[in-house]
Design a protein around this motif. Structure first.
Motif, PDB file in Angstrom:
ATOM      1  N   ILE A 205       0.858  -1.181   0.000  1.00  0.00           N
ATOM      2  CA  ILE A 205       0.000   0.000   0.000  1.00  0.00           C
ATOM      3  C   ILE A 205       0.902   1.242   0.000  1.00  0.00           C
ATOM      4  O   ILE A 205       1.613   1.483   0.971  1.00  0.00           O
ATOM      5  CB  ILE A 205      -0.924   0.025   1.248  1.00  0.00           C
ATOM      6  CG1 ILE A 205      -1.703  -1.275   1.393  1.00  0.00           C
ATOM      7  CG2 ILE A 205      -1.833   1.244   1.215  1.00  0.00           C
ATOM      8  CD1 ILE A 205      -2.633  -1.594   0.251  1.00  0.00           C
ATOM      9  N   PRO A 206       0.886   2.032  -1.070  1.00  0.00           N
ATOM     10  CA  PRO A 206       1.735   3.227  -1.114  1.00  0.00           C
ATOM     11  C   PRO A 206       1.338   4.247  -0.048  1.00  0.00           C
ATOM     12  O   PRO A 206       0.189   4.278   0.410  1.00  0.00           O
ATOM     13  CB  PRO A 206       1.485   3.802  -2.515  1.00  0.00           C
ATOM     14  CG  PRO A 206       0.929   2.672  -3.310  1.00  0.00           C
ATOM     15  CD  PRO A 206       0.174   1.825  -2.323  1.00  0.00           C
ATOM     16  N   SER A 207       2.265   5.111   0.300  1.00  0.00           N
ATOM     17  CA  SER A 207       2.009   6.185   1.259  1.00  0.00           C
ATOM     18  C   SER A 207       0.946   7.139   0.726  1.00  0.00           C
ATOM     19  O   SER A 207       0.818   7.331  -0.476  1.00  0.00           O
ATOM     20  CB  SER A 207       3.297   6.967   1.532  1.00  0.00           C
ATOM     21  OG  SER A 207       4.219   6.163   2.214  1.00  0.00           O
ATOM     22  N   ASN A 208       0.200   7.730   1.665  1.00  0.00           N
ATOM     23  CA  ASN A 208      -0.812   8.745   1.362  1.00  0.00           C
ATOM     24  C   ASN A 208      -1.854   8.266   0.354  1.00  0.00           C
ATOM     25  O   ASN A 208      -2.224   8.974  -0.575  1.00  0.00           O
ATOM     26  CB  ASN A 208      -0.153  10.042   0.880  1.00  0.00           C
ATOM     27  CG  ASN A 208       0.668  10.692   1.965  1.00  0.00           C
ATOM     28  OD1 ASN A 208       1.879  10.657   1.930  1.00  0.00           O
ATOM     29  ND2 ASN A 208       0.004  11.254   2.965  1.00  0.00           N
ATOM     30  N   THR A 209      -2.327   7.037   0.550  1.00  0.00           N
ATOM     31  CA  THR A 209      -3.410   6.504  -0.268  1.00  0.00           C
ATOM     32  C   THR A 209      -4.499   5.949   0.647  1.00  0.00           C
ATOM     33  O   THR A 209      -4.252   5.650   1.812  1.00  0.00           O
ATOM     34  CB  THR A 209      -2.929   5.373  -1.203  1.00  0.00           C
ATOM     35  OG1 THR A 209      -2.307   4.353  -0.422  1.00  0.00           O
ATOM     36  CG2 THR A 209      -1.944   5.884  -2.240  1.00  0.00           C
ATOM     37  N   THR A 210      -5.685   5.827   0.089  1.00  0.00           N
ATOM     38  CA  THR A 210      -6.797   5.222   0.811  1.00  0.00           C
ATOM     39  C   THR A 210      -7.195   3.950   0.069  1.00  0.00           C
ATOM     40  O   THR A 210      -7.460   3.988  -1.139  1.00  0.00           O
ATOM     41  CB  THR A 210      -8.009   6.177   0.871  1.00  0.00           C
ATOM     42  OG1 THR A 210      -7.605   7.372   1.530  1.00  0.00           O
ATOM     43  CG2 THR A 210      -9.171   5.546   1.614  1.00  0.00           C
ATOM     44  N   TYR A 211      -7.211   2.834   0.785  1.00  0.00           N
ATOM     45  CA  TYR A 211      -7.637   1.548   0.237  1.00  0.00           C
ATOM     46  C   TYR A 211      -8.771   1.016   1.098  1.00  0.00           C
ATOM     47  O   TYR A 211      -8.813   1.241   2.302  1.00  0.00           O
ATOM     48  CB  TYR A 211      -6.488   0.535   0.254  1.00  0.00           C
ATOM     49  CG  TYR A 211      -5.562   0.637  -0.927  1.00  0.00           C
ATOM     50  CD1 TYR A 211      -5.643  -0.275  -1.975  1.00  0.00           C
ATOM     51  CD2 TYR A 211      -4.614   1.641  -1.015  1.00  0.00           C
ATOM     52  CE1 TYR A 211      -4.787  -0.188  -3.055  1.00  0.00           C
ATOM     53  CE2 TYR A 211      -3.764   1.738  -2.097  1.00  0.00           C
ATOM     54  CZ  TYR A 211      -3.849   0.818  -3.119  1.00  0.00           C
ATOM     55  OH  TYR A 211      -3.018   0.902  -4.194  1.00  0.00           O
ATOM     56  N   ALA A 212      -9.681   0.309   0.478  1.00  0.00           N
ATOM     57  CA  ALA A 212     -10.782  -0.284   1.241  1.00  0.00           C
ATOM     58  C   ALA A 212     -11.344  -1.473   0.473  1.00  0.00           C
ATOM     59  O   ALA A 212     -11.137  -1.621  -0.733  1.00  0.00           O
ATOM     60  CB  ALA A 212     -11.881   0.746   1.481  1.00  0.00           C
ATOM     61  N   GLY A 213     -12.081  -2.305   1.212  1.00  0.00           N
ATOM     62  CA  GLY A 213     -12.832  -3.394   0.604  1.00  0.00           C
ATOM     63  C   GLY A 213     -12.239  -4.761   0.812  1.00  0.00           C
ATOM     64  O   GLY A 213     -11.161  -4.948   1.358  1.00  0.00           O
ATOM     65  N   ALA A 214     -13.002  -5.717   0.338  1.00  0.00           N
ATOM     66  CA  ALA A 214     -12.599  -7.121   0.312  1.00  0.00           C
ATOM     67  C   ALA A 214     -13.239  -7.717  -0.939  1.00  0.00           C
ATOM     68  O   ALA A 214     -14.398  -8.071  -0.885  1.00  0.00           O
ATOM     69  CB  ALA A 214     -13.056  -7.842   1.577  1.00  0.00           C
ATOM     70  N   PRO A 215     -12.547  -7.745  -2.056  1.00  0.00           N
ATOM     71  CA  PRO A 215     -11.109  -7.513  -2.212  1.00  0.00           C
ATOM     72  C   PRO A 215     -10.729  -6.036  -2.100  1.00  0.00           C
ATOM     73  O   PRO A 215     -11.520  -5.147  -2.402  1.00  0.00           O
ATOM     74  CB  PRO A 215     -10.806  -8.037  -3.609  1.00  0.00           C
ATOM     75  CG  PRO A 215     -12.087  -7.913  -4.352  1.00  0.00           C
ATOM     76  CD  PRO A 215     -13.174  -8.121  -3.336  1.00  0.00           C
ATOM     77  N   LEU A 216      -9.494  -5.833  -1.692  1.00  0.00           N
ATOM     78  CA  LEU A 216      -8.961  -4.499  -1.455  1.00  0.00           C
ATOM     79  C   LEU A 216      -8.797  -3.753  -2.775  1.00  0.00           C
ATOM     80  O   LEU A 216      -8.331  -4.311  -3.767  1.00  0.00           O
ATOM     81  CB  LEU A 216      -7.609  -4.631  -0.759  1.00  0.00           C
ATOM     82  CG  LEU A 216      -7.039  -3.374  -0.128  1.00  0.00           C
ATOM     83  CD1 LEU A 216      -7.886  -2.967   1.077  1.00  0.00           C
ATOM     84  CD2 LEU A 216      -5.604  -3.610   0.287  1.00  0.00           C
ATOM     85  N   ARG A 217      -9.174  -2.453  -2.775  1.00  0.00           N
ATOM     86  CA  ARG A 217      -8.988  -1.648  -3.985  1.00  0.00           C
ATOM     87  C   ARG A 217      -8.644  -0.208  -3.596  1.00  0.00           C
ATOM     88  O   ARG A 217      -8.996   0.259  -2.523  1.00  0.00           O
ATOM     89  CB  ARG A 217     -10.208  -1.691  -4.874  1.00  0.00           C
ATOM     90  CG  ARG A 217     -11.436  -1.077  -4.274  1.00  0.00           C
ATOM     91  CD  ARG A 217     -12.681  -1.342  -5.125  1.00  0.00           C
ATOM     92  NE  ARG A 217     -13.844  -0.713  -4.577  1.00  0.00           N
ATOM     93  CZ  ARG A 217     -14.532  -1.110  -3.518  1.00  0.00           C
ATOM     94  NH1 ARG A 217     -14.139  -2.177  -2.860  1.00  0.00           N
ATOM     95  NH2 ARG A 217     -15.586  -0.454  -3.106  1.00  0.00           N
ATOM     96  N   LEU A 218      -7.966   0.476  -4.516  1.00  0.00           N
ATOM     97  CA  LEU A 218      -7.595   1.864  -4.312  1.00  0.00           C
ATOM     98  C   LEU A 218      -8.839   2.735  -4.378  1.00  0.00           C
ATOM     99  O   LEU A 218      -9.626   2.648  -5.318  1.00  0.00           O
ATOM    100  CB  LEU A 218      -6.601   2.310  -5.394  1.00  0.00           C
ATOM    101  CG  LEU A 218      -6.184   3.774  -5.368  1.00  0.00           C
ATOM    102  CD1 LEU A 218      -5.399   4.095  -4.106  1.00  0.00           C
ATOM    103  CD2 LEU A 218      -5.358   4.107  -6.605  1.00  0.00           C
ATOM    104  N   ILE A 219      -9.025   3.573  -3.360  1.00  0.00           N
ATOM    105  CA  ILE A 219     -10.156   4.501  -3.308  1.00  0.00           C
ATOM    106  C   ILE A 219      -9.711   5.907  -3.678  1.00  0.00           C
ATOM    107  O   ILE A 219     -10.399   6.617  -4.406  1.00  0.00           O
ATOM    108  CB  ILE A 219     -10.793   4.510  -1.895  1.00  0.00           C
ATOM    109  CG1 ILE A 219     -11.231   3.103  -1.481  1.00  0.00           C
ATOM    110  CG2 ILE A 219     -11.945   5.502  -1.812  1.00  0.00           C
ATOM    111  CD1 ILE A 219     -12.283   2.484  -2.374  1.00  0.00           C
TER     112      ILE A 219
END
Length: 132
Positions: free
Chosen positions: A44-58
């Motif tokens: 997970i890169p810095s200063n990003t928001t990820y969520a979900g299952a499966p995980l995805r970039l928000i």
């Protein structure tokens, strides 16, 4: 075989409720992991928001602060989003550590050397766990 792997978590991370972080995950400083998300063997890169299952970039280029925006008006929100401060914005520099290199050193060290090596991280600077 189900071999173990380390989990690396940077500075100033916000984990939502019931987020699950599994082996092999590397989470850069300043990131947000949404509630009920599953992070498994992900970078997970810095200063990003990820969520979900499966995980995805928000969202990219994000940061969180402890302020509650629930009572803010549009002007207050705009002022905060245009902040000149880079306090919670992370970018690689000469103090940035490589998680794979850390793993290699920790796996080849004895316990005393490992403790000494980890203590070096305490003062390595703001961007020590930046991932891009």
């Amino acid at each position: 075989m189900n071999w173990p792997k380390s989990i690396y978590v940077g500075d100033h991370i916000w984990f939502g409720q019931n987020a699950m972080i599994f082996k092999g995950s590397k989470i850069g400083s300043g990131s947000i992991i949404g509630a009920n998300s599953v992070v498994s063997n992900k970078r997970i890169p810095s200063n990003t928001t990820y969520a979900g299952a499966p995980l995805r970039l928000i969202h990219e280029n994000t940061f969180w602060t402890p302020h509650s925006v629930h009572g803010w008006n549009d002007e207050e929100i705009k002022k905060m989003s245009e902040s000149d401060s880079d306090l919670f914005s992370y970018s690689p520099d000469e103090n940035t550590l490589d998680f794979d290199e850390i793993e290699s050193i920790l796996n080849s060290s004895n316990q005393d050397d490992t403790v000494e090596y980890v203590l070096m991280f305490l003062f390595a600077g703001k961007n020590r766990f930046c991932l891009k």
